[in-house]
Design a protein around this motif. Structure first.
Motif, short mmCIF file in Angstrom:
data_model
loop_
_atom_site.label_atom_id
_atom_site.label_comp_id
_atom_site.label_asym_id
_atom_site.label_seq_id
_atom_site.Cartn_x
_atom_site.Cartn_y
_atom_site.Cartn_z
N PRO A 228 -52.17 15.64 -48.27
CA PRO A 228 -51.37 14.50 -48.89
C PRO A 228 -50.86 13.50 -48.22
N ASN A 229 -51.23 12.19 -48.65
CA ASN A 229 -50.57 11.19 -48.07
C ASN A 229 -48.90 11.24 -47.91
N THR A 257 -48.67 6.44 -44.86
CA THR A 257 -49.49 5.56 -45.46
C THR A 257 -48.94 4.43 -46.48
N SER A 451 -53.06 9.65 -60.01
CA SER A 451 -52.61 9.84 -58.63
C SER A 451 -51.09 10.25 -58.96
N THR A 453 -47.52 11.00 -57.23
CA THR A 453 -46.66 11.07 -55.89
C THR A 453 -45.13 11.73 -56.40
N SER A 472 -51.57 14.42 -54.69
CA SER A 472 -52.21 13.43 -53.90
C SER A 472 -51.32 12.71 -52.72
N SER A 473 -49.96 12.77 -52.92
CA SER A 473 -49.02 12.08 -51.96
C SER A 473 -47.84 12.49 -52.40
#
Length: 570
Positions: A228-229, A257, A451, A453, A472-473
């Motif tokens: 994951p970012n 990122t 997505s 977060t 994903s992040s």
């Protein structure tokens, strides 16, 4: 006639004296007893057990909640107006209380194992009561002020559950030595049956606990998704003052990122970065504008804001206990930080091609920019020259208007909605607290091309669990820590977990049965000897240097032989 009282032989029992002395202040042999424990003392033993269990949960909660210590301190700041690390006294008292109660529990188990009567000293009863009441007050306070943090317990069990199960199984298996001894020595069949049923019910429950352990890290490593970012939440606030330009630069140096910030609007329409409603905590407003230190930050103009220092407070308060790790150059840079504008942040992100997500706070109703706050923010985005595809737009107000003026912005919601609702609203990203989405929900969002977060993720165990959940992040205050997590802390195939589970259960059951058989055999062996043989055998095994022989008492009945008339006559 001379009668000899049997020779009394006593061993030094320093260990037993210490156990009974510390627990009940019974240091002397005559103070100890093998009688059954009174009902009053049994009640106190149950209170001690309950206190230990509650403190164990409380200690585990605070151990895992370290991911959110900064959030807790900020709650305290909002209530008191003074910044301090409130977790330090809580952790110190919790550790001290847990150690004390755990020590008493060990002593109580030693009493049971040695067949001694339980008799907790009144000072310890006061200590147990104080620990119990303090913990209950703490639980109630946290439930009222920080109630959503309790979710960290079930989430953390996804990372620790399999290993805590092994530890609990080992502890209960070890207790079988005491349980078996009590059952074998008990004279009442009813007592034996009750103890056996209770113990084996607990043991069976532990054997079946893995059926309810659900961890996303129990999976095929070949199906693991990409890492994951990491988005720097307020930059890297553990290494630099939050929401300053240097903090965001440090986050980028730690391979973040993306960047996340909190945005307010000044009186003259300049979006700037500020988390709190006032400037008191993170600037020197007390020194520069002492009469306005309690004013809302949005009622300052940009010229006034630029006069404030936004870094010296970090060196003074050391909110994350990291200042001593900084170099002199870093401390100089921090000491000269100023309030950062949104435009400055966007230019930095554009230069590094990093994503930016910001939470925009609407000014108060009497603020001159109350109606134009969206346009002021959009103008700052356009002036910065950042590609709109790098900006995550979170405000729900006037979203349709924003799409027309800046169609390339990434429409992001901070409210948990279904994938269908998000798709219908044209929203492609979701920003939630990490406890707001389960593993299955995370995967549903991912499969629906939403997505997700999650914030705020600072601990490697939490990052690993979310990684296995296919998030994903994540947004983190500690990108420097997550940088050191190139792979989940642990991964285990399902068949490997089954093997570990079944093997542990079989070994535990075999050990328990073996202990019960041994205790039964040991007791039957004692019954095969007469009391005189047992005493003689024990006396032969004693070492002379460990025996303190008391004086042999001679009890004379009648007159002594040397003093009788018959003796004198002969």
């Amino acid at each position: 006639m001379v009668k000899h009282q049997p020779l009394q032989v006593y061993e030094r029992q320093l260990c037993l004296s210490c156990i009974t002395g510390i627990y009940g202040c019974r240091w002397k042999r005559y103070q100890r007893s093998h009688d059954d424990t009174t009902k009053w003392e049994l009640l106190w033993s149950l209170i001690l057990l309950f206190t230990f269990s509650l403190l164990l949960v409380w200690f585990y909660f605070w151990w895992e909640a370290r991911n959110d210590y900064n959030e807790f301190n900020w709650f305290l700041y909002n209530r008191s107006g003074e910044w301090s690390d409130g977790t330090v006294p809580i952790l110190a008292t919790t550790a001290a209380g847990f150690t004390y109660i755990a020590f008493l529990m060990v002593l109580a188990l030693c009493h049971i194992a040695l067949g001694q009567q339980l008799n907790l000293h009144w000072l310890h009863k006061i200590g147990v009561t104080a620990a119990l009441l303090t913990t209950i007050i703490g639980v109630i306070s946290i439930n009222q002020t920080w109630g959503h943090e309790w979710d960290v317990i079930p989430i953390s069990l996804q990372a620790t559950g399999p290993f805590l199960h092994i530890g609990a199984l080992a502890a209960v298996t070890a207790l079988s030595w005491i349980v078996a001894r009590q059952v074998v020595h008990a004279e009442k069949t009813k007592f034996q049956v009750v103890v056996m049923l209770l113990y084996f019910s607990v043991l069976l429950g532990l054997y079946l606990v893995p059926l309810y352990i659900n961890s996303p890290c129990i999976m095929d490593p070949n199906t693991l998704k990409p890492r994951p970012n990491v988005i720097g939440h307020q930059g890297a606030p553990m290494l630099a003052p939050e929401n300053t330009l240097w903090s965001f630069q440090r986050a980028l140096q730690m391979n973040a990122t993306g960047l996340e910030a909190d945005v307010a609007i000044s009186v003259d329409g300049v979006p700037f970065l500020m988390h709190d409603h006032t400037l008191q905590r993170t600037t020197d407003v007390k020194k520069i504008f002492p009469d306005r230190q309690m004013d809302d930050a949005s009622f300052f103009n940009w010229t006034d804001l630029q006069q404030l220092n936004a870094g010296q407070w970090f060196l003074k308060d050391d909110p994350f206990w990291t200042v001593n790790t900084l170099s002199p150059r870093e401390k100089d840079l921090i000491a000269n930080q100023s309030v950062c504008s949104l435009e400055q942040l966007l230019k930095l992100a554009s230069y590094h091609n990093s994503t930016v997500v910001f939470r925009l706070r609407r000014p108060p109703l009497e603020h001159p920019r109350y109606h134009s706050w969206i346009n002021d923010t959009l103008q700052a985005v356009q002036r910065s020259g950042v590609p709109q595809s790098l900006v995550m737009w979170t405000p729900d107000e006037h979203r349709a208007q924003v799409r027309q003026l800046a169609p390339a912005l990434i429409q992001t919601s901070v409210d948990k909605l279904s994938p269908e609702s998000l798709e219908k609203s044209g929203i492609s990203r979701l920003l939630l607290r990490y406890n707001q989405a389960s593993t299955q929900e995370i995967r549903n969002f991912t499969h629906s091309n939403i997505s997700l977060t999650l914030y705020t993720v600072n601990e490697p165990w939490l990052y690993s669990v979310l990684w296995c959940s296919e998030v994903s992040s994540v947004s983190s205050e500690a990108p420097q820590i997550l940088k050191k997590v190139p792979y989940p802390i642990w991964l285990m195939r399902l068949d490997e977990y089954y093997l570990m589970w079944i093997s542990a259960d079989i070994i535990s059951f075999a050990v328990v049965i073996g202990i019960f058989i041994f205790q039964k055999y040991r007791m039957s062996g004692m019954y095969s000897y007469s009391p005189e043989q047992i005493m003689l055998s024990a006396a032969v095994r004693r070492s002379s240097r460990d025996i303190n022989i008391m004086k042999e008492k001679l009890i004379f009945s009648g007159e002594a032989l040397a003093l009788t008339p018959d003796t004198r006559g002969t």
